[in-house]
Design an enzyme around this catalytic site. Structure first.
Site, PDB file in Angstrom:
ATOM      1  NE  ARG A 201     -17.968 102.061  40.100  1.00 28.42           N
ATOM      2  CZ  ARG A 201     -16.757 101.781  39.651  1.00 28.42           C
ATOM      3  NH1 ARG A 201     -16.136 100.694  40.077  1.00 28.42           N
ATOM      4  NH2 ARG A 201     -16.154 102.560  38.779  1.00 28.42           N
TER       5      ARG A 201
ATOM      6  CB  CYS B 284      -8.729 101.738  39.362  1.00 30.59           C
ATOM      7  SG  CYS B 284      -8.453 100.200  40.216  1.00 30.59           S
TER       8      CYS B 284
ATOM      9  CG  HIS C  69     -12.423  95.108  39.425  1.00 33.99           C
ATOM     10  ND1 HIS C  69     -12.596  96.397  39.892  1.00 33.99           N
ATOM     11  CD2 HIS C  69     -13.631  94.724  38.924  1.00 33.99           C
ATOM     12  CE1 HIS C  69     -13.845  96.776  39.676  1.00 33.99           C
ATOM     13  NE2 HIS C  69     -14.502  95.784  39.099  1.00 33.99           N
TER      14      HIS C  69
ATOM     15  CG  ASP D 216     -16.618 103.829  43.594  1.00 32.27           C
ATOM     16  OD1 ASP D 216     -15.636 104.275  44.215  1.00 32.27           O
ATOM     17  OD2 ASP D 216     -17.322 102.892  44.017  1.00 32.27           O
TER      18      ASP D 216
HETATM   19  N1  ARG Z   1     -14.919 101.376  44.622  1.00 27.81           N
HETATM   20  C1  ARG Z   1     -14.773 100.837  43.309  1.00 27.81           C
HETATM   21  C2  ARG Z   1     -15.507  99.529  43.213  1.00 27.81           C
HETATM   22  O1  ARG Z   1     -15.488  98.774  44.146  1.00 27.81           O
HETATM   23  C3  ARG Z   1     -13.327 100.674  42.982  1.00 27.81           C
HETATM   24  C4  ARG Z   1     -13.084 100.239  41.570  1.00 27.81           C
HETATM   25  C5  ARG Z   1     -11.656  99.992  41.268  1.00 27.81           C
HETATM   26  N2  ARG Z   1     -11.449  99.793  39.879  1.00 27.81           N
HETATM   27  C6  ARG Z   1     -10.668  98.852  39.331  1.00 27.81           C
HETATM   28  N3  ARG Z   1     -10.473  98.885  38.049  1.00 27.81           N
HETATM   29  N4  ARG Z   1     -10.167  97.881  40.033  1.00 27.81           N
HETATM   30  O2  ARG Z   1     -16.132  99.220  42.233  1.00 27.81           O
END
Ligand code: ARG
Length: 278
Positions: A103, A272, A178, A78
């Protein structure tokens, strides 16, 4: 409450050159699920992700924006979603603290990038916050999301660190986990958002601050059309968000559609992929 000035919505749109940090999706994959978009049993292609990402990168460069790159780290699929690495305002970088262990190590990579590139005011956040995924800077205020990823105490931490007003907004729909999946700042004083992604009190706050906002419908929101990057004139967003593109055009913006369908399998879009350096 901070004042967010609303300008007349017509007139000429002025593009402002931006500086972004991006990360090539060399190791892109969906191997775990931390949002409703991620289904590890569905096949992904790092090659398709790279291809789409390169086009996004070229789009920003052609628009005259400066793009720096951070080296992708194996095992951090990610990491392409650079927005989450930190929040940057006036030369200060607040490094993210990720909610999910999958992450967590990205924070170290981003902290190192800032230190290695001469940034002196770099702080590792104490509270959970996922960088510019949940912190959107309007030019004088930080709009700050919580409800899924960032801890609301992180909003106070940001207020204190950056010395700018922070407006907390609560997200309630897990598809829009987010803030940058549910709201986009088009220029100071003008935003677009999907109202149903927010709690009733937050919807009230948004309606008060932004009576002229563009309100997205569900189709454009699920196409990740709100995960857009605006320079004040050009708005780079998912090409599938056709309704939003039309409405942006009506307001004098120049929507630029990009296909990021592969990255959407991880729950990410155009914004993102970019961490704005201010
Ligand atoms: N797979 C990532 C997560 O769930 C995607 C992040 C997307 N980033 C964003 N700025 N919305 O954390």
């Amino acid at each position: 409450m901070p004042q967010i000035s609303a300008e007349n919505p017509d007139g000429n749109r002025v593009a402002r050159a931006r500086r972004f940090l991006m990360c090539r999706p060399t190791y892109f994959d969906v191997t775990y699920s931390i949002n409703p978009w991620m289904n590890p049993t569905r096949p992904t292609s790092a090659e398709a992700a790279l291809d789409q990402w390169e086009r996004l990168y070229d789009t920003f460069v052609k628009l005259g924006h400066g793009v720096s790159l951070i080296e992708p780290v194996p095992g951090l699929p990610d990491m392409v979603f650079a927005a989450n690495g930190a929040t940057v305002v006036d030369g200060k970088a607040l490094i993210a603290r990720f909610r999910h262990r999958q992450r967590a190590d990205e924070a170290k990579a981003y902290a190192m990038w800032f230190r290695d590139n001469g940034w002196t005011e770099v702080r590792q956040a104490d509270y959970l916050n996922e960088g510019q995924g949940d912190f959107l800077y309007t030019g004088d205020t930080l709009l700050a999301g919580c409800g899924f990823r960032s801890d609301v105490r992180g909003h106070d931490e940001a207020r204190e660190f950056f010395g700018v007003p922070v407006v907390s907004l609560t997200l309630v729909d897990p598809r829009f986990y987010h803030l940058d999946t549910a709201l986009s700042v088009l220029r100071p004083g003008e935003v677009m958002y999907y109202p149903a992604a927010f709690s009733a009190p937050s919807r009230k706050v948004l309606a008060e601050y932004y009576p002229d906002a563009i309100l997205a419908d569900e189709a454009d929101a699920v196409a990740f059309g709100l995960n857009a990057q605006s320079d004040g004139c050009n708005v780079v967003l998912a090409q599938q968000a056709t309704g939003l593109a039309r409405r942006l055009r009506d307001r004098g913006y120049r929507p630029i559609g990009v296909d990021l369908a592969e990255l959407l399998k991880a729950g990410g879009g155009a914004r993102c992929c970019t961490l704005e350096l201010r």
